[in-house]
Scaffold this motif. Structure first.
Motif, PDB file in Angstrom:
ATOM      1  N   ALA A   1      44.495 -68.026 -28.312  1.00 55.20           N
ATOM      2  CA  ALA A   1      45.551 -67.256 -28.424  1.00 55.20           C
ATOM      3  C   ALA A   1      46.707 -67.671 -29.558  1.00 55.20           C
ATOM      4  O   ALA A   1      47.267 -67.067 -29.922  1.00 55.20           O
ATOM      5  N   THR A   2      46.487 -69.131 -29.514  1.00 55.27           N
ATOM      6  CA  THR A   2      47.297 -69.868 -30.402  1.00 55.27           C
ATOM      7  C   THR A   2      47.094 -68.761 -31.816  1.00 55.27           C
ATOM      8  O   THR A   2      48.309 -68.595 -32.666  1.00 55.27           O
TER       9      THR A   2
ATOM     10  N   CYS B   1      52.227 -73.899 -23.853  1.00 56.53           N
ATOM     11  CA  CYS B   1      51.469 -72.975 -22.995  1.00 56.53           C
ATOM     12  C   CYS B   1      50.903 -73.970 -21.813  1.00 56.53           C
ATOM     13  O   CYS B   1      50.501 -73.247 -20.909  1.00 56.53           O
ATOM     14  N   GLN B   2      50.556 -75.142 -22.309  1.00 54.24           N
ATOM     15  CA  GLN B   2      49.838 -76.100 -21.459  1.00 54.24           C
ATOM     16  C   GLN B   2      50.773 -77.163 -20.903  1.00 54.24           C
ATOM     17  O   GLN B   2      50.221 -78.106 -20.285  1.00 54.24           O
TER      18      GLN B   2
ATOM     19  N   TYR C   1      37.652 -77.025 -25.291  1.00 59.13           N
ATOM     20  CA  TYR C   1      37.030 -75.840 -25.592  1.00 59.13           C
ATOM     21  C   TYR C   1      35.698 -75.961 -26.168  1.00 59.13           C
ATOM     22  O   TYR C   1      35.722 -77.023 -26.955  1.00 59.13           O
TER      23      TYR C   1
ATOM     24  N   VAL D   1      50.239 -77.973 -31.020  1.00 64.01           N
ATOM     25  CA  VAL D   1      49.895 -77.500 -29.600  1.00 64.01           C
ATOM     26  C   VAL D   1      49.795 -78.709 -28.398  1.00 64.01           C
ATOM     27  O   VAL D   1      49.219 -79.786 -28.833  1.00 64.01           O
TER      28      VAL D   1
ATOM     29  N   ALA E   1      52.123 -63.788 -17.297  1.00 61.92           N
ATOM     30  CA  ALA E   1      53.706 -63.817 -17.707  1.00 61.92           C
ATOM     31  C   ALA E   1      53.537 -64.995 -18.612  1.00 61.92           C
ATOM     32  O   ALA E   1      52.941 -65.943 -18.666  1.00 61.92           O
TER      33      ALA E   1
ATOM     34  N   LYS F   1      48.183 -72.124 -14.809  1.00 61.10           N
ATOM     35  CA  LYS F   1      49.231 -73.186 -15.536  1.00 61.10           C
ATOM     36  C   LYS F   1      49.643 -74.005 -14.428  1.00 61.10           C
ATOM     37  O   LYS F   1      49.957 -73.633 -13.387  1.00 61.10           O
TER      38      LYS F   1
ATOM     39  N   ASP G   1      53.459 -74.708 -29.393  1.00 56.98           N
ATOM     40  CA  ASP G   1      52.759 -74.204 -28.279  1.00 56.98           C
ATOM     41  C   ASP G   1      52.850 -74.953 -26.968  1.00 56.98           C
ATOM     42  O   ASP G   1      51.922 -75.991 -26.868  1.00 56.98           O
TER      43      ASP G   1
ATOM     44  N   SER H   1      53.389 -62.651 -21.571  1.00 59.13           N
ATOM     45  CA  SER H   1      52.129 -63.606 -21.471  1.00 59.13           C
ATOM     46  C   SER H   1      52.720 -64.795 -22.729  1.00 59.13           C
ATOM     47  O   SER H   1      53.516 -64.379 -23.397  1.00 59.13           O
ATOM     48  N   GLY H   2      51.794 -65.876 -22.552  1.00 55.00           N
ATOM     49  CA  GLY H   2      51.989 -66.823 -23.524  1.00 55.00           C
ATOM     50  C   GLY H   2      51.627 -66.274 -25.056  1.00 55.00           C
ATOM     51  O   GLY H   2      52.182 -66.783 -25.771  1.00 55.00           O
ATOM     52  N   THR H   3      50.606 -65.467 -25.047  1.00 57.27           N
ATOM     53  CA  THR H   3      50.285 -64.870 -26.569  1.00 57.27           C
ATOM     54  C   THR H   3      51.245 -64.225 -27.090  1.00 57.27           C
ATOM     55  O   THR H   3      51.770 -64.161 -28.210  1.00 57.27           O
TER      56      THR H   3
ATOM     57  N   SER I   1      53.084 -70.158 -21.486  1.00 53.96           N
ATOM     58  CA  SER I   1      52.429 -69.187 -20.602  1.00 53.96           C
ATOM     59  C   SER I   1      52.385 -69.510 -18.936  1.00 53.96           C
ATOM     60  O   SER I   1      52.395 -70.821 -18.504  1.00 53.96           O
TER      61      SER I   1
ATOM     62  N   THR J   1      42.342 -75.423 -29.747  1.00 54.66           N
ATOM     63  CA  THR J   1      43.097 -75.069 -28.965  1.00 54.66           C
ATOM     64  C   THR J   1      42.468 -73.611 -28.400  1.00 54.66           C
ATOM     65  O   THR J   1      41.473 -73.209 -28.848  1.00 54.66           O
ATOM     66  N   PHE J   2      43.190 -73.095 -27.734  1.00 52.72           N
ATOM     67  CA  PHE J   2      42.806 -71.703 -27.058  1.00 52.72           C
ATOM     68  C   PHE J   2      42.960 -70.875 -27.943  1.00 52.72           C
ATOM     69  O   PHE J   2      44.170 -70.825 -28.844  1.00 52.72           O
TER      70      PHE J   2
HETATM   71  C1  LIG Z   1      47.236 -73.545 -25.883  1.00 54.83           C
HETATM   72  C2  LIG Z   1      47.662 -72.009 -25.300  1.00 54.83           C
HETATM   73  N1  LIG Z   1      48.146 -71.289 -25.914  1.00 54.83           N
HETATM   74  C3  LIG Z   1      48.302 -70.052 -25.845  1.00 54.83           C
HETATM   75  C4  LIG Z   1      47.852 -69.431 -24.456  1.00 54.83           C
HETATM   76  C5  LIG Z   1      48.136 -67.960 -24.014  1.00 54.83           C
HETATM   77  O1  LIG Z   1      48.775 -67.784 -23.026  1.00 54.83           O
HETATM   78  P1  LIG Z   1      48.455 -66.274 -22.009  1.00 54.83           P
HETATM   79  O2  LIG Z   1      47.130 -66.550 -21.422  1.00 54.83           O
HETATM   80  O3  LIG Z   1      49.516 -66.342 -21.124  1.00 54.83           O
HETATM   81  O4  LIG Z   1      48.609 -65.174 -23.248  1.00 54.83           O
HETATM   82  C6  LIG Z   1      47.219 -70.210 -23.539  1.00 54.83           C
HETATM   83  C7  LIG Z   1      46.851 -69.660 -22.352  1.00 54.83           C
HETATM   84  O5  LIG Z   1      45.759 -69.763 -21.852  1.00 54.83           O
HETATM   85  C8  LIG Z   1      47.052 -71.688 -24.034  1.00 54.83           C
HETATM   86  O6  LIG Z   1      46.333 -72.591 -23.299  1.00 54.83           O
END
Ligand SMILES: Cc1ncc(COP(=O)(O)O)c(C=O)c1O
Length: 403
Positions: A92-93, A181-182, A340, A153, A222, A214, A179, A63-65, A209, A89-90
């Protein structure tokens, strides 16, 4: 009651239908070899994705996390360290920062770009921290913790302004983990290097991510980390695989964070279409810009700073009566999103950080006003026209001068 959706916020069916045979042949291949974890399909994807990001190494993870978390851990970031990022940000960061054992410090975003404001970063580093030049160590005055890393990010598919961020990182001996991920394929024009640089090739490491929605999405969970540092890549490979470099020889404790072979195979198939899909997103974004340009006063369209070539993971407008517009569009069958609605520093999960309303005014303002309109490579012009027509209709009902 709202109408059935006429324009979805995201269509994940069309791109998969289009590639149905290729994607299913990946499943057959894995089925025939029973190579479900690791192996040649993962290695092939890692090679191709590293090349796509103009990076030397890619480590596939689940995962991105985990990509973020493993990058921090491999870089030696943990307890007693502070990692600086943005509250817009989401989650997960910041989850990854906490899960690596480090503490979170926020700096606000820039009003125009919605990404880390280098001036705010400088202000934090220079007014709230002390630099011990001999030890090359930056310490936050209040907590006495070492500031170890910065996480810009690349939100919505646009890169953060990396030159000044990297310059501050060098000055204060900080690691930068992007980051991304996007932002698969997004580019940044580095005035310093006089060249365009890809997201994922600028920091010590970068996290991606491949969540299905995405720009490059797997058919499940993944993620991946890119880096030019061979030793770091090796450590991340160990961390994703229970701390082992050789089967059952565990140098450290790690995680079960590997990338599945089927996901890697699917990603390799889809990666070959990514440039085309990103181009389609860019064309659709410019079409939105054009169709909304005369009502800019009432609905702000995304700013593409001169230093970024964005890949429009999301098309985010800003409008004062955001909630009313969102309901109006929902009634008309147009799907939208808010990325968000609650800034991270005001989330219940971060109550203990002690932030208050007003601490990050730019993030707080835009969280009230942003709306993500439908954006995906297969969005048709007729569908996009409908989104614009309904948006203008809403604006016209509030402002007499809009037709
Ligand atoms: C900015 C950002 N960081 C981290 C993540 C985490 O990725 P994942 O959902 O694959 O764990 C996401 C995914 O949604 C994201 O948009």
């Amino acid at each position: 009651m709202s109408n059935p959706t006429r324009v979805p916020f995201l269509d994940l069916v069309a791109p998969h239908q289009e590639l149905r045979d290729e994607l299913l042949s990946v499943v057959n291949k894995a089925f025939d070899t029973a190579g479900f974890i690791g192996g040649p399909m993962v290695e092939e994807f890692e090679r191709e994705f590293a090349a796509f990001c103009h990076s030397k190494y890619c480590v596939g993870v689940n995962s991105g996390t985990d990509a973020l978390r493993f990058a921090f851990m491999a870089a030696g970031i943990g307890e007693g360290d502070i990692v600086v990022t943005v509250p817009h940000t989401f989650i997960a960061t910041t989850e990854a920062i906490s899960q690596a054992g480090a503490s979170i410090a926020f700096v606000d975003i820039h009003e125009r770009t919605f990404t880390m404001d280098p001036m705010k970063l400088r202000e934090y580093l220079e007014t709230r921290c002390d630099y011990d030049a001999a030890a090359r160590k930056l310490v936050e005055r209040k907590s006495k913790k070492r500031v170890a890393a910065i996480v810009p990010v690349h939100l919505y598919g646009q890169t953060a302004d990396m030159d000044p961020i990297l310059e501050l990182a060098t000055k204060y001996n900080l690691i930068v983990v992007e980051d991304a991920c996007q932002a698969h394929g997004a580019e940044y024009y580095s005035e310093k290097n006089k060249t365009w640089r890809r997201a994922g090739s600028m920091g010590l490491a970068a996290a991606f991510s491949f969540y299905p929605g995405k720009n490059l999405g797997a058919c499940g969970e993944a993620g991946a980390i890119t880096t030019d540092d061979a030793a770091l890549a090796q450590r991340m490979k160990m961390i994703r695989d229970h701390g082992q470099a050789k089967k059952y020889y565990h140098d450290i404790e790690g995680y079960n964070g590997r990338l599945d072979a089927i996901q890697a195979g699917w990603l390799t198939v889809k990666l070959r279409h990514l440039e085309k899909w990103n181009e389609s997103r860019r064309a659709l974004a410019h079409r939105y810009h054009h169709l909304l340009s005369d009502v800019k006063e009432f609905i702000e369209i995304p700013v593409e700073a001169e230093w970024t070539r964005g890949v429009f993971h999301l098309y985010v407008v800003r409008v004062r009566e955001r909630d009313l517009l969102q309901s109006y569009l929902a009634e008309a069958g147009v799907g939208t999103g808010i990325h968000y609605p609650i800034p991270l520093h005001l989330q219940k999960a971060y109550e203990t950080l002690g932030s208050r309303t007003g601490d990050f005014p730019c993030t707080e303002r835009i969280a009230r006003e942003i709306l993500s309109l439908p954006m995906f490579p297969h969005l048709g012009h007729a569908e996009q026209d409908e989104v614009v027509r309904k948006t203008r209709e809403f604006l016209g009902s509030r402002v007499a001068s809009v037709r």
